[in-house]
Motif scaffolding. Structure first.
Motif, PDB file in Angstrom:
ATOM      1  N   ASP A 240     -47.511 -55.190  38.068  1.00  0.00           N
ATOM      2  CA  ASP A 240     -48.593 -54.227  38.280  1.00  0.00           C
ATOM      3  C   ASP A 240     -49.211 -53.777  36.964  1.00  0.00           C
ATOM      4  O   ASP A 240     -50.439 -53.673  36.843  1.00  0.00           O
ATOM      5  N   LEU A 241     -48.364 -53.501  35.956  1.00  0.00           N
ATOM      6  CA  LEU A 241     -48.906 -53.055  34.671  1.00  0.00           C
ATOM      7  C   LEU A 241     -49.692 -54.178  34.007  1.00  0.00           C
ATOM      8  O   LEU A 241     -50.766 -53.935  33.424  1.00  0.00           O
ATOM      9  N   ASP A 242     -49.204 -55.415  34.094  1.00  0.00           N
ATOM     10  CA  ASP A 242     -49.940 -56.543  33.531  1.00  0.00           C
ATOM     11  C   ASP A 242     -51.313 -56.677  34.181  1.00  0.00           C
ATOM     12  O   ASP A 242     -52.303 -57.003  33.512  1.00  0.00           O
TER      13      ASP A 242
ATOM     14  N   ILE B 223     -53.565 -54.097  32.666  1.00  0.00           N
ATOM     15  CA  ILE B 223     -53.956 -54.527  31.320  1.00  0.00           C
ATOM     16  C   ILE B 223     -55.039 -55.604  31.393  1.00  0.00           C
ATOM     17  O   ILE B 223     -56.038 -55.561  30.657  1.00  0.00           O
ATOM     18  N   ASP B 224     -54.868 -56.561  32.310  1.00  0.00           N
ATOM     19  CA  ASP B 224     -55.841 -57.646  32.429  1.00  0.00           C
ATOM     20  C   ASP B 224     -57.202 -57.137  32.885  1.00  0.00           C
ATOM     21  O   ASP B 224     -58.249 -57.610  32.416  1.00  0.00           O
ATOM     22  N   VAL B 225     -57.212 -56.173  33.807  1.00  0.00           N
ATOM     23  CA  VAL B 225     -58.483 -55.589  34.252  1.00  0.00           C
ATOM     24  C   VAL B 225     -59.192 -54.892  33.098  1.00  0.00           C
ATOM     25  O   VAL B 225     -60.404 -55.046  32.893  1.00  0.00           O
ATOM     26  N   LEU B 226     -58.439 -54.130  32.318  1.00  0.00           N
ATOM     27  CA  LEU B 226     -59.041 -53.418  31.187  1.00  0.00           C
ATOM     28  C   LEU B 226     -59.576 -54.391  30.142  1.00  0.00           C
ATOM     29  O   LEU B 226     -60.676 -54.218  29.620  1.00  0.00           O
TER      30      LEU B 226
ATOM     31  N   LEU C 190     -60.288 -52.882  23.908  1.00  0.00           N
ATOM     32  CA  LEU C 190     -58.901 -52.862  23.443  1.00  0.00           C
ATOM     33  C   LEU C 190     -58.102 -51.823  24.216  1.00  0.00           C
ATOM     34  O   LEU C 190     -58.648 -50.860  24.752  1.00  0.00           O
ATOM     35  N   LEU C 191     -56.789 -52.006  24.230  1.00  0.00           N
ATOM     36  CA  LEU C 191     -55.880 -51.013  24.794  1.00  0.00           C
ATOM     37  C   LEU C 191     -55.232 -50.218  23.674  1.00  0.00           C
ATOM     38  O   LEU C 191     -55.149 -50.703  22.529  1.00  0.00           O
ATOM     39  N   PRO C 192     -54.767 -49.006  23.977  1.00  0.00           N
ATOM     40  CA  PRO C 192     -54.031 -48.248  22.960  1.00  0.00           C
ATOM     41  C   PRO C 192     -52.865 -49.060  22.422  1.00  0.00           C
ATOM     42  O   PRO C 192     -52.142 -49.700  23.181  1.00  0.00           O
ATOM     43  N   GLY C 193     -52.717 -49.052  21.107  1.00  0.00           N
ATOM     44  CA  GLY C 193     -51.648 -49.786  20.452  1.00  0.00           C
ATOM     45  C   GLY C 193     -52.089 -51.114  19.882  1.00  0.00           C
ATOM     46  O   GLY C 193     -51.469 -51.633  18.941  1.00  0.00           O
ATOM     47  N   GLU C 194     -53.169 -51.692  20.424  1.00  0.00           N
ATOM     48  CA  GLU C 194     -53.608 -52.999  19.937  1.00  0.00           C
ATOM     49  C   GLU C 194     -54.190 -52.955  18.523  1.00  0.00           C
ATOM     50  O   GLU C 194     -53.917 -53.865  17.726  1.00  0.00           O
ATOM     51  N   PRO C 195     -54.976 -51.932  18.154  1.00  0.00           N
ATOM     52  CA  PRO C 195     -55.457 -51.899  16.764  1.00  0.00           C
ATOM     53  C   PRO C 195     -54.301 -51.890  15.764  1.00  0.00           C
ATOM     54  O   PRO C 195     -54.376 -52.529  14.706  1.00  0.00           O
ATOM     55  N   GLU C 196     -53.218 -51.191  16.099  1.00  0.00           N
ATOM     56  CA  GLU C 196     -52.055 -51.152  15.208  1.00  0.00           C
ATOM     57  C   GLU C 196     -51.386 -52.525  15.124  1.00  0.00           C
ATOM     58  O   GLU C 196     -50.933 -52.944  14.056  1.00  0.00           O
TER      59      GLU C 196
END
Length: 365
Positions: free
Chosen positions: A298-300, A303-306, A319-325
């Protein structure tokens, strides 16, 4: 200069050890600080050594202190940080919270008698790396946030971090935020790099924006009236939300565990009194609610929709939170950690006072 991450770790480790940190604590602290720099959070990595040296000089920081568990119940515990740096105590607390979550479904561990612990996201990632959801809050020593409609700072830049593990092929979702528009130490980074601040980060005593990073540094670190605005801005409809989040973070990471509240503490604190910062670590095992595979599926999908959302600029995908880092970490592992000349001079001076060599090495040669 872009310093190699190995040389940054070696420099931090040598200084901490020379100051009297026990070897394991020094290793843990250096690891947290280097990972923070690799993730692009320059405000909480090697640049914190100046503040730590000042706390040590004042006698506030008892760097030889060993954190220990002083209360331990089924799903909860309290760690005493022994007035040392917060990194070792926070790592101990989150690892214990994870253990408890895997036994009881949830683990909640507080820390008291601590100091600055760096970037809260590091500790949330300990949980997600272990396959559980993590949340972190902390009290603060600094009085930096100007509440909505106020002219003087009262709260700190109390952090909130959250990390959720995803399925194979997906990175965890990681949120790491200050409850102000920006962390106080990021103003210091702009000051060190001689860069102007974005408007809205800092305000003066009359509520006017301050964009000169050197002037702003005085408002943030030299106890002048004015300071950093809460998330959402000083007068916006959203401003009270950042203010409320900071208060929540203090209640969990401060009041609940017995840490101090700086506006009250300042009335009686001596210069050499430890800061008594508190932290709060929460770990939740998704398996307490459903099969892990169902949760990650479900979480994947989320993430894929976003990721699949149409961007306003095709050159800049969503991007999702954490990806820039994560992107910063990959880049800096390859190219080194930026250390401006002004910071190099400060680190060189700290190393000299500590009686250790200056070992920062340029990644380019």
């Amino acid at each position: 200069m872009n310093a190699t991450h190995d040389s940054v770790r070696a420099q931090i480790l040598s200084i901490l050890t020379a100051w009297g940190s026990p070897p394991q604590n020094a290793e843990t602290t250096a690891e947290v600080m280097v990972e923070t720099d690799l993730m692009g959070v320059d405000s909480h990595g090697i640049s914190m050594l100046m503040a730590y040296e000042e706390m040590l000089k004042l006698g506030q920081l008892r760097i030889a202190g060993q954190p220990r568990v002083v209360r331990d119940f089924a799903a909860t515990a309290l760690v005493d940080g022994a007035d040392g740096l917060g990194h070792p105590a926070a790592v101990m607390a989150m690892k214990l919270a994870v253990e408890k979550a895997k036994t009881f479904g949830v683990g909640a561990v507080g820390v008291v008698n601590s100091h600055h612990f760096g970037a809260a996201g590091y500790y949330a990632r300990i949980a997600s790396d272990a396959g559980v959801i993590g949340m972190v809050t902390s009290s603060t020593r600094g009085i930096l946030m100007v509440p909505t409609r106020a002219s003087e700072p009262v709260l700190g830049t109390n952090p909130i971090a959250f990390a959720a593990p995803a399925g194979p092929g997906h990175k965890p979702v990681v949120l790491d935020m200050a409850t102000t528009t920006v962390a106080g130490n990021k103003v210091k980074v702009y000051h060190l790099n001689d860069k102007p601040l974005p408007e809205g980060w800092v305000q003066d005593e009359a509520g006017r924006p301050v964009t000169d990073s050197h002037v702003a540094n005085d408002y943030v670190f030299k106890r002048k009236e004015g300071g950093i605005t809460p998330v959402g801005g000083p007068e916006s409809l959203g401003g009270h939300k950042g203010y409320g989040l900071a208060l929540m973070a203090h209640i969990l990471g401060g009041t609940l565990v017995g840490a101090s509240f700086s506006p009250l503490r300042n009335k009686s604190q001596r210069p050499d009194d430890p800061n008594n910062i508190g932290h709060f670590m929460l770990a939740v095992d998704p398996r307490a609610y459903r099969d892990m595979e169902e949760y990650t599926t479900d979480l994947d999908a989320v993430i894929d929709v976003l990721h699949g959302t149409a961007p306003t600029d095709p050159a800049k995908p969503v991007l999702l939170p954490g990806e820039p880092e994560e992107f910063s970490r990959a880049k800096r592992m390859a190219e080194g950690i930026p250390v401006p000349e002004s910071l190099q001079k400060l680190i060189r001076a700290i190393a000299e006072r500590a009686g250790v060599p200056y070992v920062l090495k340029d990644a380019e040669g």
